[in-house]
Design a protein around this motif. Structure first.
Motif, mmCIF file in Angstrom:
data_model
loop_
_atom_site.group_PDB
_atom_site.id
_atom_site.type_symbol
_atom_site.label_atom_id
_atom_site.label_comp_id
_atom_site.label_asym_id
_atom_site.label_seq_id
_atom_site.Cartn_x
_atom_site.Cartn_y
_atom_site.Cartn_z
ATOM 1 N N MET A 188 -14.675 -5.210 0.904
ATOM 2 C CA MET A 188 -13.336 -5.455 0.430
ATOM 3 C C MET A 188 -12.656 -4.116 0.134
ATOM 4 S SD MET A 188 -12.074 -7.766 -2.824
ATOM 5 C CE MET A 188 -13.351 -8.924 -2.465
ATOM 6 N N LYS A 189 -11.450 -3.975 0.592
ATOM 7 C CA LYS A 189 -10.683 -2.732 0.429
ATOM 8 C C LYS A 189 -10.174 -2.615 -1.001
ATOM 9 C CE LYS A 189 -7.641 0.484 1.999
ATOM 10 N NZ LYS A 189 -7.992 1.818 2.147
ATOM 11 N N ARG A 190 -10.332 -1.452 -1.607
ATOM 12 C CA ARG A 190 -9.743 -1.170 -2.922
ATOM 13 C C ARG A 190 -8.561 -0.252 -2.684
ATOM 14 N NH1 ARG A 190 -12.433 -2.963 -7.099
ATOM 15 N NH2 ARG A 190 -11.541 -1.494 -8.552
ATOM 16 N N TRP A 191 -7.380 -0.730 -2.984
ATOM 17 C CA TRP A 191 -6.144 -0.060 -2.625
ATOM 18 C C TRP A 191 -5.679 0.947 -3.654
ATOM 19 C CZ3 TRP A 191 -4.218 -0.865 2.070
ATOM 20 C CH2 TRP A 191 -4.613 -2.011 2.740
ATOM 21 N N ALA A 192 -5.171 2.049 -3.176
ATOM 22 C CA ALA A 192 -4.357 2.949 -3.977
ATOM 23 C C ALA A 192 -2.915 2.602 -3.613
ATOM 24 C CB ALA A 192 -4.647 4.403 -3.630
ATOM 25 N N LEU A 193 -2.003 2.685 -4.570
ATOM 26 C CA LEU A 193 -0.620 2.303 -4.300
ATOM 27 C C LEU A 193 -0.042 3.047 -3.111
ATOM 28 C CD1 LEU A 193 0.981 1.989 -7.851
ATOM 29 C CD2 LEU A 193 -0.150 0.249 -6.467
ATOM 30 N N SER A 194 -0.360 4.316 -2.992
ATOM 31 C CA SER A 194 0.215 5.127 -1.911
ATOM 32 C C SER A 194 -0.241 4.672 -0.526
ATOM 33 C CB SER A 194 -0.132 6.601 -2.117
ATOM 34 O OG SER A 194 -1.535 6.777 -2.074
ATOM 35 N N GLU A 195 -1.305 3.871 -0.454
ATOM 36 C CA GLU A 195 -1.793 3.381 0.833
ATOM 37 C C GLU A 195 -1.050 2.135 1.301
ATOM 38 O OE1 GLU A 195 -5.857 2.757 -0.296
ATOM 39 O OE2 GLU A 195 -6.468 4.598 0.688
ATOM 40 N N LEU A 196 -0.392 1.441 0.395
ATOM 41 C CA LEU A 196 0.295 0.206 0.744
ATOM 42 C C LEU A 196 1.727 0.479 1.161
ATOM 43 C CD1 LEU A 196 -0.915 -2.318 -1.957
ATOM 44 C CD2 LEU A 196 -1.236 -2.485 0.498
ATOM 45 N N LYS A 197 2.110 -0.115 2.273
ATOM 46 C CA LYS A 197 3.468 0.013 2.784
ATOM 47 C C LYS A 197 4.166 -1.336 2.583
ATOM 48 C CE LYS A 197 3.812 1.976 6.797
ATOM 49 N NZ LYS A 197 3.590 2.360 8.218
ATOM 50 N N ILE A 198 5.281 -1.311 1.875
ATOM 51 C CA ILE A 198 5.995 -2.533 1.544
ATOM 52 C C ILE A 198 7.313 -2.572 2.309
ATOM 53 C CG2 ILE A 198 6.981 -3.931 -0.327
ATOM 54 C CD1 ILE A 198 3.929 -3.437 -0.557
ATOM 55 N N LEU A 199 7.598 -3.719 2.940
ATOM 56 C CA LEU A 199 8.840 -3.930 3.665
ATOM 57 C C LEU A 199 9.619 -5.035 2.965
ATOM 58 C CD1 LEU A 199 10.634 -3.311 6.113
ATOM 59 C CD2 LEU A 199 9.333 -5.047 7.382
ATOM 60 N N GLY A 200 10.663 -4.651 2.237
ATOM 61 C CA GLY A 200 11.491 -5.629 1.546
ATOM 62 C C GLY A 200 12.424 -6.325 2.513
ATOM 63 N N ASN A 201 12.410 -7.648 2.488
ATOM 64 C CA ASN A 201 13.335 -8.424 3.292
ATOM 65 C C ASN A 201 14.760 -8.141 2.800
ATOM 66 O OD1 ASN A 201 14.044 -10.322 5.233
ATOM 67 N ND2 ASN A 201 13.732 -12.065 3.878
ATOM 68 N N GLU A 202 15.770 -8.569 3.552
ATOM 69 C CA GLU A 202 17.156 -8.307 3.167
ATOM 70 C C GLU A 202 17.510 -8.880 1.802
ATOM 71 O OE1 GLU A 202 20.300 -9.003 5.958
ATOM 72 O OE2 GLU A 202 19.225 -7.978 7.549
ATOM 73 N N ASN A 203 16.792 -9.911 1.354
ATOM 74 C CA ASN A 203 17.097 -10.493 0.053
ATOM 75 C C ASN A 203 16.487 -9.707 -1.108
ATOM 76 O OD1 ASN A 203 14.378 -11.293 0.064
ATOM 77 N ND2 ASN A 203 14.837 -13.435 0.494
#
Length: 129
Positions: free
Chosen positions: A1-16
């Motif tokens: 199981m992957k343990r994430w650092a915040l900098s590794e996660l890429k977030i794509l916010g929808n238009e809303n």
């Protein structure tokens, strides 16, 4: 199981998702963008294609992305659906701050999971590839 650092996660916010929410996510360490940085008015399936192709987790208020996750995603991308009332910027930031700081956050396979985030809990669903 992957343990994430915040900098590794890429977030794509929808238009809303407000640009203020994206700014908050950047401030706490995420690589975060809005779909409008790619194009305005993208259909949901195109947003999914971008998320899959570029490794983003989709952040949205739109439950349709949960359906897309199950119907066509097969766990090949991640979605965070905010189910909060009121769906204001301030409230969303407060709830996201709590979610990000929660004990189990780093244990979620974000790039393969559907996470429904509410005021009192979050639910993680994952479809095997």
């Amino acid at each position: 199981m992957k343990r994430w650092a915040l900098s590794e996660l890429k977030i794509l916010g929808n238009e809303n998702i407000s640009p203020k929410i994206i700014s908050f996510l950047k401030e706490v360490g995420f690589d975060a963008k809005r779909t409008t940085e790619f194009s305005v008015g993208l259909p949901d399936r195109k947003v999914v294609d971008i998320a899959k192709g570029k490794g983003f987790v989709i952040l949205t208020f739109d439950l349709d992305f949960g359906e897309l996750y199950y119907r066509s995603g097969k766990g090949s991308f991640g979605v965070w659906v905010l189910r909060i009332k009121p769906p204001t910027v301030e409230h969303a930031i407060e709830i996201l701050r709590e979610f990000i700081g929660s004990p189990g956050f780093k244990n979620i396979e974000h790039n393969r999971s559907l996470v429904i985030i509410s005021e009192t809990k979050y639910r993680v669903r994952q479809v095997a590839i």
